[in-house]
Design a protein around this motif. Structure first.
Motif, short mmCIF file in Angstrom:
data_model
loop_
_atom_site.label_atom_id
_atom_site.label_comp_id
_atom_site.label_asym_id
_atom_site.label_seq_id
_atom_site.Cartn_x
_atom_site.Cartn_y
_atom_site.Cartn_z
N ALA A 45 -0.77 -6.11 -0.21
CA ALA A 45 -1.34 -7.29 -0.87
C ALA A 45 -1.74 -7.04 -2.32
O ALA A 45 -1.45 -7.85 -3.20
CB ALA A 45 -2.55 -7.79 -0.09
N ILE A 58 -1.27 -6.46 4.61
CA ILE A 58 -2.52 -6.25 3.88
C ILE A 58 -2.41 -5.03 2.96
O ILE A 58 -2.94 -5.03 1.86
CB ILE A 58 -3.69 -6.12 4.86
CG1 ILE A 58 -3.89 -7.44 5.59
CG2 ILE A 58 -4.96 -5.69 4.16
CD1 ILE A 58 -4.92 -7.40 6.68
N LYS A 59 -1.71 -3.98 3.41
CA LYS A 59 -1.53 -2.79 2.59
C LYS A 59 -0.78 -3.11 1.29
O LYS A 59 -1.03 -2.51 0.26
CB LYS A 59 -0.74 -1.72 3.34
CG LYS A 59 -1.58 -0.78 4.14
CD LYS A 59 -2.56 -0.09 3.26
CE LYS A 59 -2.96 1.23 3.79
NZ LYS A 59 -4.15 1.74 3.14
N CYS A 108 1.78 0.21 -1.02
CA CYS A 108 1.20 0.83 0.18
C CYS A 108 1.16 2.34 -0.02
O CYS A 108 2.15 2.96 -0.42
CB CYS A 108 2.06 0.48 1.39
SG CYS A 108 1.58 1.32 2.91
N GLN A 153 -1.60 -3.48 10.07
CA GLN A 153 -1.32 -4.71 9.33
C GLN A 153 -0.67 -4.37 7.98
O GLN A 153 -1.33 -4.36 6.94
CB GLN A 153 -2.61 -5.50 9.11
CG GLN A 153 -3.27 -5.89 10.42
CD GLN A 153 -4.65 -6.46 10.21
OE1 GLN A 153 -5.35 -6.05 9.29
NE2 GLN A 153 -5.03 -7.39 11.06
#
Length: 96
Positions: free
Chosen positions: A61, A58-59, A65, A55
């Motif tokens: 968010a 989400i990383k 990342c 996902q």
């Protein structure tokens, strides 16, 4: 040339299902715009996926990342690279 072989085999055994791309029992989501330029992104049936994280949205968010190969460590207001405060205190205690 060796990198291309690694990329082709990154999602080996993956199959498209009704929910999305299934890889090793995990449903993979497509990458987000912030992932453009990352070396880990792999194309599978005209869509791009990240084999490192299922996902990617989400990383990204809360911050950058940690798997991103196209982004460097952030710089704070003073122009210094952000450092983990716990590690910084340990270094200071050792006299570095």
């Amino acid at each position: 040339m060796a990198k291309k072989n690694v990329r082709i085999h990154a999602l080996e055994g993956a199959e498209m299902t009704a929910e999305g791309l299934s890889y090793k029992g995990v449903i993979m989501e497509t990458v987000v715009e912030k992932c453009d330029g990352c070396e880990r992104v792999v194309e599978f049936e005209d869509k791009k996926y990240c084999p490192s994280y299922a996902q990617p949205a989400i990383k990204w968010a809360h911050s950058v990342c940690n798997f991103a190969t196209h982004v460097r460590a952030g710089v704070d207001k003073e122009g210094k690279v952000k450092v983990n405060p716990l590690k910084a205190s340990k270094r200071a205690a050792r006299g570095r």
